[in-house]
Motif scaffolding. Structure first.
Motif, PDB file in Angstrom:
ATOM      1  N   ASP A  43      29.576  42.444  44.269  1.00 42.16           N
ATOM      2  CA  ASP A  43      30.132  42.804  42.965  1.00 42.16           C
ATOM      3  C   ASP A  43      29.896  44.283  42.662  1.00 42.16           C
ATOM      4  O   ASP A  43      30.796  44.978  42.197  1.00 42.16           O
ATOM      5  N   SER A  44      28.690  44.787  42.943  1.00 46.22           N
ATOM      6  CA  SER A  44      28.390  46.206  42.715  1.00 46.22           C
ATOM      7  C   SER A  44      29.248  47.097  43.599  1.00 46.22           C
ATOM      8  O   SER A  44      29.705  48.155  43.162  1.00 46.22           O
ATOM      9  N   ARG A  45      29.463  46.684  44.836  1.00 46.33           N
ATOM     10  CA  ARG A  45      30.334  47.453  45.735  1.00 46.33           C
ATOM     11  C   ARG A  45      31.754  47.514  45.187  1.00 46.33           C
ATOM     12  O   ARG A  45      32.388  48.562  45.194  1.00 46.33           O
ATOM     13  N   TYR A  46      32.228  46.381  44.699  1.00 45.74           N
ATOM     14  CA  TYR A  46      33.584  46.350  44.145  1.00 45.74           C
ATOM     15  C   TYR A  46      33.684  47.250  42.919  1.00 45.74           C
ATOM     16  O   TYR A  46      34.640  48.021  42.779  1.00 45.74           O
ATOM     17  N   LEU A  47      32.702  47.176  42.017  1.00 47.07           N
ATOM     18  CA  LEU A  47      32.746  47.992  40.805  1.00 47.07           C
ATOM     19  C   LEU A  47      32.683  49.479  41.133  1.00 47.07           C
ATOM     20  O   LEU A  47      33.274  50.300  40.441  1.00 47.07           O
ATOM     21  N   ARG A  48      31.980  49.870  42.193  1.00 45.06           N
ATOM     22  CA  ARG A  48      31.872  51.283  42.572  1.00 45.06           C
ATOM     23  C   ARG A  48      33.114  51.792  43.296  1.00 45.06           C
ATOM     24  O   ARG A  48      33.610  52.869  43.040  1.00 45.06           O
ATOM     25  N   PHE A  49      33.623  51.004  44.252  1.00 45.27           N
ATOM     26  CA  PHE A  49      34.705  51.480  45.117  1.00 45.27           C
ATOM     27  C   PHE A  49      36.081  50.923  44.735  1.00 45.27           C
ATOM     28  O   PHE A  49      37.073  51.261  45.361  1.00 45.27           O
ATOM     29  N   ALA A  50      36.134  50.042  43.733  1.00 49.78           N
ATOM     30  CA  ALA A  50      37.368  49.454  43.203  1.00 49.78           C
ATOM     31  C   ALA A  50      38.094  48.552  44.195  1.00 49.78           C
ATOM     32  O   ALA A  50      39.251  48.216  43.995  1.00 49.78           O
ATOM     33  N   HIS A  51      37.429  48.203  45.255  1.00 53.37           N
ATOM     34  CA  HIS A  51      37.914  47.181  46.176  1.00 53.37           C
ATOM     35  C   HIS A  51      36.737  46.722  47.030  1.00 53.37           C
ATOM     36  O   HIS A  51      35.704  47.379  47.095  1.00 53.37           O
TER      37      HIS A  51
END
Length: 176
Positions: A43-51
């Protein structure tokens, strides 16, 4: 190329009695940055990189480790073990497009340290560095559902704007 010195040697306290410091990124930080990424939740990766991504791209690592310090900066929050080994617990970066006086920031903090002020301290130092480099505005593109980041930038004085053409993102901006 001269790597800028940190603004302060101040140690910031964490809740467990340990401390972290903020310093400029260095060319030998590659493995520690990968470790930080590996400790981010999906989830944190998605929020940072938008995918969703499972590995940091090599070109991203190369870009972040070899900066033009007049137009770019990357700051790290690090904790140091008793043996002297550093662990990166957060990273903030800005880049400046050619011929512009505005920079775009990004921020990632390890899931284990998101409620300890790490992101706030990184952003405050990043903003100060951008001001010292004569930049006039800091902007960011934040996923609309990233309420933590939107709260953080609001607390730092950023204005938050909806994007008519992309409701998934908010544009945040701070005059420097």
């Amino acid at each position: 190329m001269n790597i800028p010195k940190p603004f302060t040697n101040k140690a910031y306290a964490l809740g467990d009695g340990s401390y972290y410091q903020i310093r400029s990124i260095q060319a030998d930080d590659r493995e520690r940055i990968i470790e930080l990424f590996n400790h981010l939740s999906p989830d944190s990766r998605y929020l940072r990189f938008a995918h969703a991504i499972s590995k940091l791209p090599d070109d991203f690592l190369d870009d972040i480790l070899h900066l033009d310090y007049k137009k770019e900066m990357a700051l790290l929050a690090v904790i140091t073990s008793l043996t002297g080994t550093e662990e990166i617990i957060g990273i903030a970066r800005y880049v400046t497009p050619p011929n512009q006086n505005a920079c775009e920031f990004s921020l990632s903090v390890s899931d284990n340290y998101t409620t300890h002020g790490v992101g706030t301290h990184l952003m405050l130092d990043l903003i100060e560095h951008a001001k010292k480099n004569g930049l006039k505005e800091m902007i960011g593109y934040v996923l609309s559902k990233n309420s933590r980041m939107l709260h953080l930038v609001s607390d730092l004085g950023f204005q938050i704007h909806s994007q008519d053409d992309d409701p998934d993102f908010k544009t945040v901006s701070l005059p420097l």
